[in-house]
Write a protein that holds these residues in place. Sequence first.
Motif, mmCIF file in Angstrom:
data_model
loop_
_atom_site.group_PDB
_atom_site.id
_atom_site.type_symbol
_atom_site.label_atom_id
_atom_site.label_comp_id
_atom_site.label_asym_id
_atom_site.label_seq_id
_atom_site.Cartn_x
_atom_site.Cartn_y
_atom_site.Cartn_z
ATOM 1 N N LYS A 92 0.835 -1.211 0.000
ATOM 2 C CA LYS A 92 0.000 0.000 0.000
ATOM 3 C C LYS A 92 0.866 1.257 0.000
ATOM 4 C CE LYS A 92 -4.052 -1.702 2.569
ATOM 5 N NZ LYS A 92 -4.800 -1.493 3.838
ATOM 6 N N TYR A 93 1.927 1.224 0.806
ATOM 7 C CA TYR A 93 2.830 2.367 0.904
ATOM 8 C C TYR A 93 3.468 2.660 -0.453
ATOM 9 C CZ TYR A 93 6.630 5.344 2.632
ATOM 10 O OH TYR A 93 7.488 6.389 2.845
ATOM 11 N N LYS A 94 4.010 1.616 -1.084
ATOM 12 C CA LYS A 94 4.681 1.801 -2.381
ATOM 13 C C LYS A 94 3.697 2.265 -3.445
ATOM 14 C CE LYS A 94 8.013 -0.132 -5.513
ATOM 15 N NZ LYS A 94 8.956 -1.200 -5.789
ATOM 16 N N SER A 95 2.477 1.751 -3.397
ATOM 17 C CA SER A 95 1.457 2.164 -4.361
ATOM 18 C C SER A 95 1.142 3.651 -4.226
ATOM 19 C CB SER A 95 0.187 1.333 -4.149
ATOM 20 O OG SER A 95 -0.847 1.789 -4.968
ATOM 21 N N LEU A 96 1.106 4.152 -2.998
ATOM 22 C CA LEU A 96 0.767 5.557 -2.756
ATOM 23 C C LEU A 96 1.945 6.503 -2.988
ATOM 24 C CD1 LEU A 96 -1.427 7.571 -1.803
ATOM 25 C CD2 LEU A 96 -0.552 7.241 0.507
ATOM 26 N N PHE A 97 3.114 6.142 -2.466
ATOM 27 C CA PHE A 97 4.257 7.048 -2.509
ATOM 28 C C PHE A 97 5.246 6.751 -3.635
ATOM 29 C CE2 PHE A 97 2.825 7.380 1.945
ATOM 30 C CZ PHE A 97 2.585 8.746 1.982
ATOM 31 N N GLY A 98 5.062 5.647 -4.335
ATOM 32 C CA GLY A 98 5.926 5.325 -5.464
ATOM 33 C C GLY A 98 7.322 4.891 -5.099
ATOM 34 N N THR A 99 7.514 4.522 -3.843
ATOM 35 C CA THR A 99 8.825 4.080 -3.382
ATOM 36 C C THR A 99 8.645 3.121 -2.209
ATOM 37 O OG1 THR A 99 11.030 4.826 -2.697
ATOM 38 C CG2 THR A 99 9.153 6.014 -1.762
ATOM 39 N N LYS A 100 9.674 2.354 -1.932
ATOM 40 C CA LYS A 100 9.671 1.431 -0.808
ATOM 41 C C LYS A 100 9.685 2.221 0.505
ATOM 42 C CE LYS A 100 12.395 -2.521 0.682
ATOM 43 N NZ LYS A 100 13.605 -3.298 0.426
ATOM 44 N N ALA A 101 9.006 1.711 1.519
ATOM 45 C CA ALA A 101 8.972 2.366 2.830
ATOM 46 C C ALA A 101 10.355 2.298 3.475
ATOM 47 C CB ALA A 101 7.938 1.694 3.729
ATOM 48 N N LYS A 102 10.962 3.469 3.657
ATOM 49 C CA LYS A 102 12.268 3.551 4.298
ATOM 50 C C LYS A 102 12.173 4.569 5.426
ATOM 51 C CE LYS A 102 17.116 4.488 3.710
ATOM 52 N NZ LYS A 102 18.137 5.187 2.990
ATOM 53 N N MET A 103 12.340 4.085 6.645
ATOM 54 C CA MET A 103 12.244 4.972 7.803
ATOM 55 C C MET A 103 13.469 5.881 7.892
ATOM 56 S SD MET A 103 10.339 2.778 10.755
ATOM 57 C CE MET A 103 9.649 4.247 11.479
ATOM 58 N N VAL A 104 13.264 7.056 8.463
ATOM 59 C CA VAL A 104 14.368 7.981 8.710
ATOM 60 C C VAL A 104 15.287 7.313 9.733
ATOM 61 C CG1 VAL A 104 15.000 10.254 9.617
ATOM 62 C CG2 VAL A 104 12.936 10.004 8.213
ATOM 63 N N ALA A 105 16.596 7.366 9.498
ATOM 64 C CA ALA A 105 17.574 6.786 10.429
ATOM 65 C C ALA A 105 17.459 7.462 11.789
ATOM 66 C CB ALA A 105 18.980 6.942 9.872
ATOM 67 N N LYS A 106 17.617 6.674 12.857
ATOM 68 C CA LYS A 106 17.485 7.192 14.229
ATOM 69 C C LYS A 106 18.287 8.468 14.461
ATOM 70 C CE LYS A 106 16.660 2.819 16.559
ATOM 71 N NZ LYS A 106 17.136 1.860 17.546
ATOM 72 N N GLU A 107 19.533 8.479 13.962
ATOM 73 C CA GLU A 107 20.399 9.631 14.203
ATOM 74 C C GLU A 107 20.009 10.859 13.382
ATOM 75 O OE1 GLU A 107 22.202 6.790 11.272
ATOM 76 O OE2 GLU A 107 21.473 6.567 13.312
ATOM 77 N N GLU A 108 19.069 10.724 12.448
ATOM 78 C CA GLU A 108 18.627 11.843 11.613
ATOM 79 C C GLU A 108 17.233 12.367 11.980
ATOM 80 O OE1 GLU A 108 18.864 10.965 7.442
ATOM 81 O OE2 GLU A 108 20.869 10.115 7.617
ATOM 82 N N VAL A 109 16.525 11.661 12.843
ATOM 83 C CA VAL A 109 15.129 12.015 13.133
ATOM 84 C C VAL A 109 15.002 13.420 13.705
ATOM 85 C CG1 VAL A 109 13.096 11.438 14.526
ATOM 86 C CG2 VAL A 109 14.346 9.632 13.344
ATOM 87 N N LEU A 110 15.783 13.755 14.711
ATOM 88 C CA LEU A 110 15.694 15.078 15.340
ATOM 89 C C LEU A 110 15.964 16.183 14.314
ATOM 90 C CD1 LEU A 110 15.350 16.913 17.792
ATOM 91 C CD2 LEU A 110 17.766 16.528 18.322
ATOM 92 N N GLU A 111 17.017 16.029 13.528
ATOM 93 C CA GLU A 111 17.374 17.047 12.538
ATOM 94 C C GLU A 111 16.314 17.195 11.449
ATOM 95 O OE1 GLU A 111 20.646 17.611 8.997
ATOM 96 O OE2 GLU A 111 21.234 16.455 10.748
ATOM 97 N N ARG A 112 15.791 16.081 10.952
ATOM 98 C CA ARG A 112 14.833 16.127 9.841
ATOM 99 C C ARG A 112 13.419 16.511 10.279
ATOM 100 N NH1 ARG A 112 15.772 14.017 4.766
ATOM 101 N NH2 ARG A 112 17.802 13.073 4.426
ATOM 102 N N ILE A 113 12.993 16.026 11.449
ATOM 103 C CA ILE A 113 11.606 16.199 11.890
ATOM 104 C C ILE A 113 11.451 17.352 12.883
ATOM 105 C CG2 ILE A 113 9.601 15.060 12.942
ATOM 106 C CD1 ILE A 113 10.581 13.780 10.258
ATOM 107 N N GLY A 114 12.405 17.472 13.801
ATOM 108 C CA GLY A 114 12.298 18.495 14.839
ATOM 109 C C GLY A 114 11.996 17.901 16.202
ATOM 110 N N HIS A 115 11.779 16.600 16.235
ATOM 111 C CA HIS A 115 11.554 15.863 17.490
ATOM 112 C C HIS A 115 12.401 14.607 17.439
ATOM 113 C CE1 HIS A 115 8.232 18.533 18.183
ATOM 114 N NE2 HIS A 115 7.519 18.046 17.189
#
Length: 157
Positions: free
Chosen positions: A70-93
């Motif tokens: 379902k994810y790939k059908s909607l977003f056109g790419t494989k579901a790849k989570m943001v790396a733990k060490e990048e979450v704060l920088e990318r998201i803000g939390h």
Amino acid sequence: MAIEKVREHFAQWHLQHKIQELSESSATVELAAQALGCEPERIAKTLSFLVNDGAILIVAAGDAKIDNAKYKSLFGTKAKMVAKEEVLERIGHDIGGVCPFGINEGVAVYLDESLKRFTTVFPACGSSNSAIELTIAELETYTPYKEWIDVCKGWND
């Protein structure tokens, strides 16, 4: 601190007082449900993914899991989570407090259909020991979401 960004977010509606700061951790669905005294499925977990080098958030029920097809059908790419060490920088939390409130510019937010079966849900509020109880209508009002999507499984079996 990220919880302060969330307080500021809710202050525009004079609702910052609704944020619950818990004495115990709410960093996982199980811990949050235990700390809040609710069913784990009512925890509105916020998952962060990478799509075309940008970050997106999907808010889903605590018992829902991403359905890769379902994810790939909607977003056109494989579901790849943001790396733990990048979450704060990318998201803000940081991990354990990721939520759709007070986030960085350019982060798209989606609400998953798995949430619609509840009267109220409990998303985090920027820290690993915070939450807010919101109706689905309030979640829509206070979240800068793009749209409702259906990318999860396991909750309606």
